[in-house]
Scaffold this motif. Sequence first.
Motif, mmCIF file in Angstrom:
data_model
loop_
_atom_site.group_PDB
_atom_site.id
_atom_site.type_symbol
_atom_site.label_atom_id
_atom_site.label_comp_id
_atom_site.label_asym_id
_atom_site.label_seq_id
_atom_site.Cartn_x
_atom_site.Cartn_y
_atom_site.Cartn_z
ATOM 1 N N ILE A 95 15.267 23.623 -17.658
ATOM 2 C CA ILE A 95 15.511 22.322 -17.033
ATOM 3 C C ILE A 95 14.270 21.444 -17.117
ATOM 4 N N CYS A 96 13.095 22.003 -16.814
ATOM 5 C CA CYS A 96 11.859 21.205 -16.873
ATOM 6 C C CYS A 96 11.580 20.740 -18.297
ATOM 7 N N ALA A 97 11.782 21.629 -19.273
ATOM 8 C CA ALA A 97 11.562 21.238 -20.663
ATOM 9 C C ALA A 97 12.562 20.176 -21.090
ATOM 10 N N TRP A 98 13.797 20.288 -20.628
ATOM 11 C CA TRP A 98 14.840 19.313 -20.971
ATOM 12 C C TRP A 98 14.510 17.937 -20.395
ATOM 13 N N VAL A 99 14.136 17.892 -19.114
ATOM 14 C CA VAL A 99 13.796 16.618 -18.484
ATOM 15 C C VAL A 99 12.523 16.037 -19.105
ATOM 16 N N GLY A 100 11.507 16.896 -19.323
ATOM 17 C CA GLY A 100 10.270 16.406 -19.919
ATOM 18 C C GLY A 100 10.491 15.850 -21.312
ATOM 19 N N SER A 101 11.281 16.536 -22.116
ATOM 20 C CA SER A 101 11.581 16.028 -23.453
ATOM 21 C C SER A 101 12.332 14.710 -23.372
ATOM 22 N N GLY A 102 13.231 14.590 -22.402
ATOM 23 C CA GLY A 102 13.979 13.345 -22.256
ATOM 24 C C GLY A 102 13.091 12.168 -21.912
ATOM 25 N N PHE A 103 12.106 12.390 -21.053
ATOM 26 C CA PHE A 103 11.163 11.324 -20.730
ATOM 27 C C PHE A 103 10.328 10.939 -21.938
ATOM 28 N N MET A 149 0.828 -1.216 0.000
ATOM 29 C CA MET A 149 0.000 0.000 0.000
ATOM 30 C C MET A 149 0.856 1.256 0.000
ATOM 31 N N ALA A 150 1.863 1.310 0.891
ATOM 32 C CA ALA A 150 2.701 2.509 0.975
ATOM 33 C C ALA A 150 3.460 2.739 -0.329
ATOM 34 N N GLU A 151 4.040 1.687 -0.902
ATOM 35 C CA GLU A 151 4.788 1.836 -2.151
ATOM 36 C C GLU A 151 3.881 2.326 -3.280
ATOM 37 N N TRP A 152 2.666 1.779 -3.335
ATOM 38 C CA TRP A 152 1.718 2.153 -4.394
ATOM 39 C C TRP A 152 1.322 3.623 -4.281
ATOM 40 N N VAL A 153 1.043 4.054 -3.058
ATOM 41 C CA VAL A 153 0.620 5.440 -2.857
ATOM 42 C C VAL A 153 1.774 6.401 -3.162
ATOM 43 N N VAL A 154 2.986 6.068 -2.685
ATOM 44 C CA VAL A 154 4.132 6.949 -2.927
ATOM 45 C C VAL A 154 4.429 7.054 -4.421
ATOM 46 N N LEU A 155 4.445 5.914 -5.116
ATOM 47 C CA LEU A 155 4.751 5.918 -6.542
ATOM 48 C C LEU A 155 3.751 6.769 -7.321
ATOM 49 N N ASN A 156 2.469 6.581 -7.052
ATOM 50 C CA ASN A 156 1.461 7.324 -7.807
ATOM 51 C C ASN A 156 1.396 8.789 -7.389
ATOM 52 N N THR A 157 1.718 9.084 -6.130
ATOM 53 C CA THR A 157 1.788 10.481 -5.713
ATOM 54 C C THR A 157 2.918 11.207 -6.439
ATOM 55 N N VAL A 158 4.045 10.518 -6.598
ATOM 56 C CA VAL A 158 5.164 11.107 -7.349
ATOM 57 C C VAL A 158 4.745 11.383 -8.793
ATOM 58 N N THR A 159 4.055 10.445 -9.419
ATOM 59 C CA THR A 159 3.635 10.651 -10.810
ATOM 60 C C THR A 159 2.577 11.747 -10.919
ATOM 61 N N ILE A 160 1.762 11.915 -9.881
ATOM 62 C CA ILE A 160 0.813 13.041 -9.883
ATOM 63 C C ILE A 160 1.573 14.362 -9.862
ATOM 64 N N GLY A 161 2.600 14.430 -9.017
ATOM 65 C CA GLY A 161 3.421 15.639 -8.991
ATOM 66 C C GLY A 161 4.106 15.897 -10.319
ATOM 67 N N MET A 162 4.597 14.834 -10.974
ATOM 68 C CA MET A 162 5.220 14.996 -12.282
ATOM 69 C C MET A 162 4.213 15.496 -13.310
ATOM 70 N N ALA A 163 2.975 14.979 -13.241
ATOM 71 C CA ALA A 163 1.941 15.447 -14.169
ATOM 72 C C ALA A 163 1.618 16.916 -13.930
ATOM 73 N N ALA A 164 1.560 17.321 -12.651
ATOM 74 C CA ALA A 164 1.297 18.728 -12.345
ATOM 75 C C ALA A 164 2.401 19.627 -12.884
ATOM 76 N N ILE A 165 3.652 19.184 -12.740
ATOM 77 C CA ILE A 165 4.771 19.958 -13.285
ATOM 78 C C ILE A 165 4.669 20.033 -14.801
ATOM 79 N N GLY A 166 4.279 18.929 -15.439
ATOM 80 C CA GLY A 166 4.126 18.930 -16.891
ATOM 81 C C GLY A 166 3.052 19.892 -17.361
ATOM 82 N N ILE A 167 1.937 19.935 -16.662
ATOM 83 C CA ILE A 167 0.865 20.866 -17.034
ATOM 84 C C ILE A 167 1.320 22.304 -16.835
ATOM 85 N N ALA A 168 1.991 22.572 -15.698
ATOM 86 C CA ALA A 168 2.497 23.926 -15.451
ATOM 87 C C ALA A 168 3.526 24.325 -16.497
#
Length: 323
Positions: A85-93, A46-65
């Motif tokens: 930096i954000c554009a560079w990392v996002g493009s790399g992903f 449960m903890a691993e699942w919540v942490v992993l998806n919370t991180v991806t939610i934050g990444m999605a928020a950064i992508g939208i911003a």
Amino acid sequence: MERWDRAGRRAAYGAALALVPYALIKVSWVVGSLAGVLPVGDGFGMAEWVVLNTVTIGMAAIGIALALALVRPWGMRIPGPPVVICAWVGSGFLVSILPFAVFGALRGSAGGSGAGGDDPEMPAWEGTLVQLSFLGMGLGLALAVPAYLRRRWPDAFTGRLGDAPRTATPWAAALGGAVGLVWLYWALGGTAGIAHPAERNADWYVLTALSGGWALAAAAVTTTLTHARPARLPRRPALILGWIGSGSLFAWSAWKAPASLYVAWADPPDTLPPEHPAAAVTLHLCAVLAGAAMLRTLLRTRARAFGHRQPPPGPGHRAARRS
């Protein structure tokens, strides 16, 4: 407003809108799992699942911003380094996710099932929305980032390779090239450094080949820029390839290195990656270092080019002005 700028602005809005379904799906997974109405993903607590998806939610928020910063007026006022930096990392992903998503969609169509249809915990419509979010974000950034850079730094990609003085090849190019060769060796079926050959599947081969190809491209471009040859080649395509390749090296390995370290340390029984943990950790750490150093080399090479083309005024220039 130029046609290219209009396309870039529309692409930025489209990229932000495309990532909203992904963020909402991830939020529903976290809330649903905590409430007990949705199952936890296979292989996760449960903890691993919540942490992993919370991180991806934050990444999605950064992508939208980031997408909105590329088109809204306030995006021109914020400091340049965070946007770059954000554009560079996002493009790399996204540069590896886009071909992978297309490959997955084609394979799903050929197999007669939609994305996520084989996973009882992810309905097909969710898998389709996730793929469309990545595709929309990737294609949107591909148009929006160059348009933004052109508006904010009009001379960012002008000139030719011969405009800059020749410098020594940086160690990052050699290191990134070595990492790329190992990944391509694995993608072609090599077994050295592979602990569990039976765990390799089509997805693993595709992602490994893409990562190796971009690593070699970044190494080649970095070497070309520092050698300033061929002199007549425009700098724009070289810088774009170096930008994408170095971003792919850094972004993917910055994410995979901690995961590989966790597998090497915890040795979870339900996680069996094909690579030997020590080999995977070493390669990802080298890729992170090489990607970051390549970006620094690209920026410094560009600065040297402007300094070479536009030297500071000398005494003769001042005398001419007085006369």
